[in-house]
Design a protein around this motif. Structure first.
Motif, PDB file in Angstrom:
ATOM      1  N   GLU A 185      -2.002  -0.392  -8.439  1.00  0.00           N
ATOM      2  CA  GLU A 185      -3.064   0.448  -8.985  1.00  0.00           C
ATOM      3  C   GLU A 185      -2.706   1.930  -8.943  1.00  0.00           C
ATOM      4  N   ALA A 186      -1.654   2.283  -8.238  1.00  0.00           N
ATOM      5  CA  ALA A 186      -1.278   3.687  -8.069  1.00  0.00           C
ATOM      6  C   ALA A 186      -0.461   4.174  -9.263  1.00  0.00           C
ATOM      7  N   GLN A 187      -0.380   5.493  -9.381  1.00  0.00           N
ATOM      8  CA  GLN A 187       0.437   6.128 -10.412  1.00  0.00           C
ATOM      9  C   GLN A 187       1.562   6.879  -9.722  1.00  0.00           C
ATOM     10  N   ARG A 188       2.707   6.929 -10.411  1.00  0.00           N
ATOM     11  CA  ARG A 188       3.880   7.550  -9.804  1.00  0.00           C
ATOM     12  C   ARG A 188       4.383   8.692 -10.690  1.00  0.00           C
ATOM     13  N   ALA A 189       4.720   9.800 -10.037  1.00  0.00           N
ATOM     14  CA  ALA A 189       5.296  10.940 -10.751  1.00  0.00           C
ATOM     15  C   ALA A 189       6.137  11.734  -9.764  1.00  0.00           C
ATOM     16  N   THR A 190       7.277  12.184 -10.207  1.00  0.00           N
ATOM     17  CA  THR A 190       8.214  12.991  -9.414  1.00  0.00           C
ATOM     18  C   THR A 190       8.498  12.379  -8.050  1.00  0.00           C
ATOM     19  N   GLY A 191       8.574  11.063  -8.006  1.00  0.00           N
ATOM     20  CA  GLY A 191       8.899  10.381  -6.764  1.00  0.00           C
ATOM     21  C   GLY A 191       7.745  10.262  -5.782  1.00  0.00           C
ATOM     22  N   GLU A 192       6.550  10.666  -6.166  1.00  0.00           N
ATOM     23  CA  GLU A 192       5.362  10.605  -5.313  1.00  0.00           C
ATOM     24  C   GLU A 192       4.357   9.627  -5.911  1.00  0.00           C
TER      25      GLU A 192
ATOM     26  N   MET B 217       0.836  -1.195   0.000  1.00  0.00           N
ATOM     27  CA  MET B 217       0.000   0.000   0.000  1.00  0.00           C
ATOM     28  C   MET B 217       0.879   1.257   0.000  1.00  0.00           C
ATOM     29  N   VAL B 218       0.472   2.234  -0.817  1.00  0.00           N
ATOM     30  CA  VAL B 218       1.173   3.518  -0.880  1.00  0.00           C
ATOM     31  C   VAL B 218       0.151   4.631  -0.671  1.00  0.00           C
ATOM     32  N   ARG B 219       0.624   5.797  -0.253  1.00  0.00           N
ATOM     33  CA  ARG B 219      -0.264   6.916   0.056  1.00  0.00           C
ATOM     34  C   ARG B 219      -0.246   7.942  -1.068  1.00  0.00           C
ATOM     35  N   CYS B 220      -1.423   8.371  -1.438  1.00  0.00           N
ATOM     36  CA  CYS B 220      -1.564   9.419  -2.457  1.00  0.00           C
ATOM     37  C   CYS B 220      -1.020  10.730  -1.873  1.00  0.00           C
ATOM     38  N   ALA B 221      -0.172  11.402  -2.629  1.00  0.00           N
ATOM     39  CA  ALA B 221       0.430  12.650  -2.154  1.00  0.00           C
ATOM     40  C   ALA B 221      -0.595  13.780  -2.091  1.00  0.00           C
ATOM     41  N   TRP B 222      -1.698  13.675  -2.815  1.00  0.00           N
ATOM     42  CA  TRP B 222      -2.694  14.730  -2.832  1.00  0.00           C
ATOM     43  C   TRP B 222      -3.744  14.559  -1.735  1.00  0.00           C
ATOM     44  N   CYS B 223      -4.377  13.375  -1.667  1.00  0.00           N
ATOM     45  CA  CYS B 223      -5.495  13.194  -0.734  1.00  0.00           C
ATOM     46  C   CYS B 223      -5.150  12.298   0.447  1.00  0.00           C
ATOM     47  N   ARG B 224      -3.960  11.733   0.476  1.00  0.00           N
ATOM     48  CA  ARG B 224      -3.464  10.904   1.577  1.00  0.00           C
ATOM     49  C   ARG B 224      -4.214   9.569   1.730  1.00  0.00           C
ATOM     50  N   VAL B 225      -4.921   9.136   0.699  1.00  0.00           N
ATOM     51  CA  VAL B 225      -5.614   7.850   0.729  1.00  0.00           C
ATOM     52  C   VAL B 225      -4.615   6.763   0.346  1.00  0.00           C
ATOM     53  N   HIS B 226      -4.683   5.614   1.007  1.00  0.00           N
ATOM     54  CA  HIS B 226      -3.805   4.501   0.683  1.00  0.00           C
ATOM     55  C   HIS B 226      -4.425   3.658  -0.435  1.00  0.00           C
ATOM     56  N   VAL B 227      -3.614   3.324  -1.426  1.00  0.00           N
ATOM     57  CA  VAL B 227      -4.043   2.474  -2.543  1.00  0.00           C
ATOM     58  C   VAL B 227      -2.967   1.421  -2.791  1.00  0.00           C
ATOM     59  N   PRO B 228      -3.343   0.266  -3.385  1.00  0.00           N
ATOM     60  CA  PRO B 228      -2.328  -0.740  -3.723  1.00  0.00           C
ATOM     61  C   PRO B 228      -1.333  -0.178  -4.732  1.00  0.00           C
ATOM     62  N   GLU B 229      -0.081  -0.555  -4.575  1.00  0.00           N
ATOM     63  CA  GLU B 229       0.973  -0.029  -5.437  1.00  0.00           C
ATOM     64  C   GLU B 229       0.721  -0.348  -6.906  1.00  0.00           C
TER      65      GLU B 229
ATOM     66  N   HIS C 275      -5.560  13.489  -9.523  1.00  0.00           N
ATOM     67  CA  HIS C 275      -4.810  13.952  -8.350  1.00  0.00           C
ATOM     68  C   HIS C 275      -3.347  14.208  -8.699  1.00  0.00           C
ATOM     69  N   ARG C 276      -2.797  13.386  -9.581  1.00  0.00           N
ATOM     70  CA  ARG C 276      -1.416  13.610 -10.012  1.00  0.00           C
ATOM     71  C   ARG C 276      -1.299  14.955 -10.700  1.00  0.00           C
ATOM     72  N   ASP C 277      -2.235  15.259 -11.620  1.00  0.00           N
ATOM     73  CA  ASP C 277      -2.186  16.518 -12.366  1.00  0.00           C
ATOM     74  C   ASP C 277      -2.379  17.716 -11.438  1.00  0.00           C
ATOM     75  N   ARG C 278      -3.307  17.619 -10.495  1.00  0.00           N
ATOM     76  CA  ARG C 278      -3.535  18.722  -9.551  1.00  0.00           C
ATOM     77  C   ARG C 278      -2.317  18.961  -8.678  1.00  0.00           C
ATOM     78  N   TYR C 279      -1.703  17.896  -8.221  1.00  0.00           N
ATOM     79  CA  TYR C 279      -0.520  18.015  -7.373  1.00  0.00           C
ATOM     80  C   TYR C 279       0.624  18.674  -8.146  1.00  0.00           C
ATOM     81  N   LEU C 280       0.861  18.227  -9.376  1.00  0.00           N
ATOM     82  CA  LEU C 280       1.939  18.805 -10.181  1.00  0.00           C
ATOM     83  C   LEU C 280       1.661  20.266 -10.507  1.00  0.00           C
TER      84      LEU C 280
END
Length: 99
Positions: free
Chosen positions: A62-69, A48-60, A76-81
Motif C-alpha cells: 500500500e506504500a509509495q516509493r520515491a528516491t529510495g524512501e 511493513m515499511v515506515r513513511c519517511a515523512w510521518c514515521r507511520v508503518h504501512v504495508p509495503e 507525504h511523498r510530495d511534502r518530503y520531496l
C-alpha cells in the motif's frame, strides 16, 4: 467372440475412467500449487515499511516509493520531496533570486 468384445468395452471404460481421474487429480494439484504460491506472494507483500515523512508503518503493497524512501500517501511523498529540494537549495547557498 462376444466375450472378447465385452472385455474390450470394459477395458476401454476402465481406461477412460482412469484417464478422467488422472486429469482431475492433475487439475486439483495445479490449483493447490497456485493457491500456495498466491499465499506466499501475499505474505511477501505485507512487509511493513515506515513513511519517511510521518514515521507511520504501512504495508509495503500500500506504500509509495520515491528516491529510495517509503511514504504512506502521495501527499507525504510530495511534502518530503519539496522539503528535500529546499534543504538542497539552502546547502548550495541558493537563497533565491538576488537583485
Amino acid at each position: 467372440m462376444n466375450l472378447l468384445i465385452i472385455r474390450l468395452i470394459i477395458f476401454a471404460v476402465l481406461f477412460l475412467a482412469g484417464l478422467k481421474l488422472y486429469r482431475m487429480y492433475r487439475e486439483w494439484k495445479l490449483d493447490r500449487e497456485e493457491l500456495l504460491e498466491d499465499d506466499r506472494d501475499a505474505s511477501r507483500g505485507n512487509r511493513m515499511v515506515r513513511c519517511a515523512w510521518c514515521r507511520v508503518h504501512v504495508p509495503e503493497n500500500e506504500a509509495q516509493r520515491a528516491t529510495g524512501e517509503w511514504f504512506c500517501s502521495s501527499a507525504h511523498r510530495d511534502r518530503y520531496l519539496q522539503e528535500q529540494e529546499q534543504r538542497d537549495a539552502q546547502e548550495n547557498g541558493d537563497s533565491g533570486p538576488r537583485a
